[in-house]
Design a protein around this motif. Structure first.
Motif, short mmCIF file in Angstrom:
data_model
loop_
_atom_site.label_atom_id
_atom_site.label_comp_id
_atom_site.label_asym_id
_atom_site.label_seq_id
_atom_site.Cartn_x
_atom_site.Cartn_y
_atom_site.Cartn_z
N GLY A 46 -13.84 -23.97 -24.78
CA GLY A 46 -14.51 -25.01 -25.56
C GLY A 46 -14.57 -26.36 -24.86
N MET A 47 -14.57 -26.33 -23.52
CA MET A 47 -14.73 -27.61 -22.81
C MET A 47 -16.19 -28.03 -22.83
SD MET A 47 -12.38 -27.80 -19.48
CE MET A 47 -12.98 -26.28 -18.81
N LEU A 48 -16.43 -29.25 -23.20
CA LEU A 48 -17.78 -29.83 -23.16
C LEU A 48 -17.70 -30.88 -22.06
CD1 LEU A 48 -18.02 -30.33 -27.02
CD2 LEU A 48 -18.72 -28.32 -25.69
N GLY A 52 -16.55 -31.82 -15.19
CA GLY A 52 -15.93 -30.75 -14.43
C GLY A 52 -16.91 -29.70 -13.97
N GLU A 53 -18.12 -29.73 -14.49
CA GLU A 53 -19.05 -28.62 -14.27
C GLU A 53 -20.33 -29.00 -13.53
OE1 GLU A 53 -18.36 -25.48 -15.13
OE2 GLU A 53 -16.49 -25.92 -16.17
N VAL A 54 -20.71 -30.28 -13.59
CA VAL A 54 -22.02 -30.69 -13.04
C VAL A 54 -21.79 -31.45 -11.75
CG1 VAL A 54 -23.94 -32.28 -13.44
CG2 VAL A 54 -23.13 -30.82 -15.30
N THR A 252 -7.90 -25.04 -12.17
CA THR A 252 -6.97 -24.99 -13.30
C THR A 252 -7.35 -26.07 -14.32
OG1 THR A 252 -5.28 -24.41 -11.70
CG2 THR A 252 -4.50 -25.01 -13.91
N TYR A 253 -7.37 -25.70 -15.59
CA TYR A 253 -7.57 -26.72 -16.62
C TYR A 253 -6.66 -26.46 -17.81
CZ TYR A 253 -10.97 -23.25 -18.43
OH TYR A 253 -11.59 -22.11 -18.87
N LEU A 254 -6.39 -27.55 -18.53
CA LEU A 254 -5.57 -27.47 -19.74
C LEU A 254 -6.24 -28.32 -20.81
CD1 LEU A 254 -2.17 -27.97 -17.98
CD2 LEU A 254 -2.63 -26.09 -19.55
N GLY A 265 -6.51 -22.43 -18.24
CA GLY A 265 -7.43 -21.55 -17.54
C GLY A 265 -7.42 -21.87 -16.06
N THR A 266 -8.06 -21.11 -15.29
CA THR A 266 -8.74 -19.89 -15.60
C THR A 266 -8.80 -19.04 -14.35
OG1 THR A 266 -10.76 -18.92 -16.57
CG2 THR A 266 -11.06 -20.81 -15.14
N SER A 267 -9.58 -17.96 -14.43
CA SER A 267 -9.80 -17.09 -13.26
C SER A 267 -11.27 -16.71 -13.25
CB SER A 267 -8.95 -15.82 -13.40
OG SER A 267 -9.37 -15.09 -14.54
N PHE A 308 -16.09 -12.57 -20.95
CA PHE A 308 -17.09 -12.29 -19.92
C PHE A 308 -18.14 -13.41 -19.91
CE2 PHE A 308 -15.57 -8.05 -21.31
CZ PHE A 308 -14.92 -7.71 -20.12
N ARG A 309 -18.07 -14.26 -18.88
CA ARG A 309 -19.09 -15.32 -18.76
C ARG A 309 -20.42 -14.64 -18.41
NH1 ARG A 309 -14.88 -16.98 -15.26
NH2 ARG A 309 -13.67 -18.73 -16.03
N PRO A 310 -21.49 -15.03 -19.08
CA PRO A 310 -22.78 -14.40 -18.79
C PRO A 310 -23.48 -15.09 -17.62
CG PRO A 310 -22.94 -15.80 -20.74
CD PRO A 310 -21.56 -15.98 -20.19
N TYR A 334 -23.45 -18.83 -18.31
CA TYR A 334 -22.31 -18.77 -17.37
C TYR A 334 -21.08 -19.51 -17.92
CZ TYR A 334 -19.94 -18.83 -12.81
OH TYR A 334 -19.04 -18.68 -11.78
N ARG A 335 -20.65 -20.60 -17.28
CA ARG A 335 -19.41 -21.27 -17.69
C ARG A 335 -19.63 -22.25 -18.84
NH1 ARG A 335 -15.20 -21.80 -13.86
NH2 ARG A 335 -14.82 -23.85 -14.73
N ASN A 336 -20.88 -22.40 -19.29
CA ASN A 336 -21.16 -23.53 -20.17
C ASN A 336 -21.94 -23.18 -21.44
OD1 ASN A 336 -20.02 -25.97 -18.76
ND2 ASN A 336 -21.13 -24.97 -17.09
N1 GLY Z 1 -16.08 -23.30 -18.98
C1 GLY Z 1 -14.93 -23.00 -18.25
C2 GLY Z 1 -14.82 -21.62 -17.81
O1 GLY Z 1 -15.76 -20.85 -17.86
O2 GLY Z 1 -13.75 -21.26 -17.38
#
Ligand code: GLY
Length: 367
Positions: A46-48, A52-54, A252-254, A265-267, A308-310, A334-336
């Motif tokens: 649930g990270m918005l 960290g992603e862009v 790694t995130y918390l 997370g994560t792997s 499972f990230r799509p 995917y991750r978002n």
């Molecule tokens: N949104 C973070 C992850 O997919 O691990």
């Protein structure tokens, strides 16, 4: 009576789209091969967090920032309409570097992000201690991303399904879509519960989307492949409020929910839909998380889970209409997926509503 729209996939993407369409007065039927919100939307942290992603300029980066801007109103509207509470916090994120080279890379990333509109600033050691008193190590540097936020995706899903049901959306669980057959004005879905028809359809089946064949006007139409990228997460119980912002270091995130559940997370593994927890990966995440936040060592055995990230080949979402057919693609987030749900729902529902208005005008014109 047939619905106006059939949505294949009742994760956060499909359900958000169904809600927006139902709000516009369309009759919607939402199908899921398993349980609504039972896969990536259940597993997601649930990270918005565009911080960290862009990183690079792209359509999807702009889209992620747009969706982040939509989030406060999206959550407020959902909570008000459903009566379900949603744990949504705009607490920002702290990202740390332990080695000098890591810090230079982080600072360089921040410079690129600033151009895109992702703001951040350096934290002094004193500011870092104030924001993350439980941090376990000296750092080479730390960045503060004020606009990153977090939400509980399971609560979002509960609210979304309540809103959908309240607006008459039929939610059919345990119904797998096996074929889309499309003509200009009709979508015929072959499913495990038999054939279903509607004026239009949405394919939002996450990592399973690309395996469903599509036929348009009698000819097979290839759609982008999708595949799962498995991720493990661990849940610890800490005192509520003991971790303020999201905390990141590399992969790694918390983050912490309002009730104290602290998620680490994560792997990332490409092993198909293998649902077996990998104990080695769980141990590795626990080691990384405890290094960041030593307090976790006293929090007892963590509860692990995976999802499972799509993904698609480009690792960007496919959100568009199939040319010449009443089928919209909405997968590959995917991750978002949690972050991108409001903007995806807005985009897809507006396009469908506009096209159904055009269709009814055309029909009226030909009467
Ligand atoms: N949104 C973070 C992850 O997919 O691990």
């Amino acid at each position: 009576m047939s619905p106006d729209i059939l949505v294949a996939g009742a994760g956060i993407i499909g359900t958000s789209i169904a809600w927006r369409l139902a709000q516009a007065g369309l009759r919607v039927c939402l199908l899921d091969a398993g349980k609504a919100g039972g896969e990536a939307s259940w597993a997601g942290a649930g990270m918005l967090a565009p911080g960290g992603e862009v990183e690079d300029r792209s359509d999807w980066a702009e889209f992620a920032l747009e969706s982040r801007r939509l989030y406060p109103a999206f959550v407020a509207e959902l909570a008000a309409e459903s009566g379900c509470p949603i744990d949504f916090k705009e607490l920002g994120a702290v990202e740390v570097a332990f080695a000098e080279a890591e810090w230079r890379a982080l600072a360089e990333r921040a410079r690129k992000q600033a151009v895109l509109g992702v703001s951040s600033r350096c934290l002094s050691p004193v500011e870092l201690r104030e924001r993350v008193p439980l941090l376990g190590r000296e750092t080479a540097g730390a960045l503060w991303f004020p606009d990153d936020a977090l939400v509980d995706p399971r609560q979002v899903m509960r609210a979304l399904t309540a809103c959908c049901r309240g607006r008459g959306v039929e939610i059919r669980e345990g119904v797998r879509v096996t074929y889309f057959t499309l003509s200009p004005r009709e979508a015929l879905l072959e499913t495990s519960a038999g054939p279903l028809t509607a004026g239009a359809a949405v394919l939002a089946a996450g990592a399973w989307s690309g395996e469903i064949p599509v036929r348009v006007n009698g000819a097979e139409r290839p759609i982008p492949e999708s595949f799962p990228v498995r991720g493990h997460l661990l849940g610890y119980l800490l005192d509520p409020g003991s971790l303020g912002p999201i905390l990141r270091h590399g992969q790694t995130y918390l983050l912490q929910r309002a009730n104290g559940l602290t998620i680490a997370g994560t792997s990332s593994e490409q092993v198909g839909f293998d649902r077996r927890l990998d104990r080695g990966i769980v141990r590795d995440i626990a080691r990384r998380a405890c290094e960041l936040l030593p307090r976790l060592r006293a929090a007892g055995e963590p509860q692990p889970w995976l999802g499972f990230r799509p993904a698609t080949a480009g690792l960007h979402p496919e959100i568009r209409r199939i040319e010449g057919a009443p089928l919209w693609l909405a997968y590959g987030h995917y991750r978002n997926g949690i972050l991108l749900a409001p903007a995806t729902a807005q985009r897809v529902s507006r396009q469908i509503i506009a096209s159904s208005e055009t269709d009814s005008q055309a029909t009226a014109g030909t009467v």
